[in-house]
Design an enzyme around this catalytic site. Structure first.
Site, mmCIF file in Angstrom:
data_model
loop_
_atom_site.group_PDB
_atom_site.id
_atom_site.type_symbol
_atom_site.label_atom_id
_atom_site.label_comp_id
_atom_site.label_asym_id
_atom_site.label_seq_id
_atom_site.Cartn_x
_atom_site.Cartn_y
_atom_site.Cartn_z
ATOM 1 N N GLY A 188 0.990 -1.030 0.115
ATOM 2 C CA GLY A 188 -0.202 -0.215 -0.061
ATOM 3 C C GLY A 188 0.493 1.664 -0.137
ATOM 4 N N ARG A 189 1.840 1.573 -0.390
ATOM 5 C CA ARG A 189 3.327 2.425 -0.610
ATOM 6 C C ARG A 189 3.479 2.992 1.186
ATOM 7 N NH1 ARG A 189 4.519 3.373 -5.868
ATOM 8 N NH2 ARG A 189 3.118 2.954 -7.410
ATOM 9 N N LEU A 190 3.020 1.651 1.906
ATOM 10 C CA LEU A 190 3.517 2.320 3.415
ATOM 11 C C LEU A 190 4.800 2.501 3.931
ATOM 12 C CD1 LEU A 190 -0.497 1.311 4.412
ATOM 13 C CD2 LEU A 190 0.426 3.607 3.797
#
Length: 211
Positions: A188-190
């Site tokens: 999630g691009r976290l």
């Protein structure tokens, strides 16, 4: 890229995972990259420089050595990057090892290596690469490939039967890091990101930063 959740569950980067010295942390990740069979050139790095008009330039080069804390690469000093480093001796390096989902960013000051070091490295290069260092007017306009081929033939003839000396316009640069950033991809691009900077006393401080 196909998302496979089971491959991601353990791909975290925590403060306690990091070594206090960023150079040692880099070497640990670099060794992981060298052991990864799907990474053909773990030493490939993007080198960013700035020209006189403050336009950034970025290209791929190869890390050839870590000497002390300095990252060393070699090139034609009359090339665009050589001219830019002469005008503004600051550089940024980026390593990206896609199979490991890791990135390392480095910024620092650049300087030419000693002539003796450049001589030693040049002597280890394949002969064709040595000839190419003489034949290529790197970054200059080239009318045709045939012109380049003729220059290669010229220097092959000139140095026939003897060692190829290092051209005066070909040398190495050392980048002395002033800041590191270690990045680990997360779903999630976290992502996890940690930055190393030096305090007033010259000690490395580690800060987690937002992805």
């Amino acid at each position: 890229m196909i998302f496979r959740p089971w491959l991601w569950r353990s791909r975290t980067l925590r403060r306690q995972d990091l070594l206090d010295n960023p150079l040692e942390q880099f070497k640990a990740w670099f060794n992981d990259a060298k052991r990864c069979l799907s990474i053909e050139f773990p030493e490939a790095m993007a080198l960013a420089t700035v020209d006189q008009q403050l336009y950034p330039h970025c290209r791929m080069v190869l890390l050839k050595e870590i000497n002390g804390s300095d990252f060393i690469f070699y090139t034609n000093t009359l090339s665009d990057k050589g001219k830019q480093l002469k005008e503004n001796p600051r550089a940024a390096l980026t390593f990206y090892w896609e199979p490991l989902h890791r990135q390392v960013r480095i910024i620092g000051r650049a300087a030419e290596v000693e002539s003796e070091r450049a001589d030693r490295y040049f002597a280890t290069r394949p002969r064709l690469s040595q000839i190419g260092a003489w034949a290529s007017k790197q970054s200059c306009p080239l009318r045709s490939r045939a012109e380049f081929d003729e220059r290669i033939k010229h220097y092959e003839k000139e140095f026939a039967g003897r060692k190829v000396p290092r051209p005066a316009h070909w040398s190495g640069y050392r980048v002395s890091p002033e800041r590191f950033e270690f990045w680990q991809m997360r779903p999630g691009r976290l992502h996890d990101r940690f930055r190393y900077t030096k305090d007033a006393a010259g000690n490395w401080q580690i800060t987690r930063i937002y992805p």
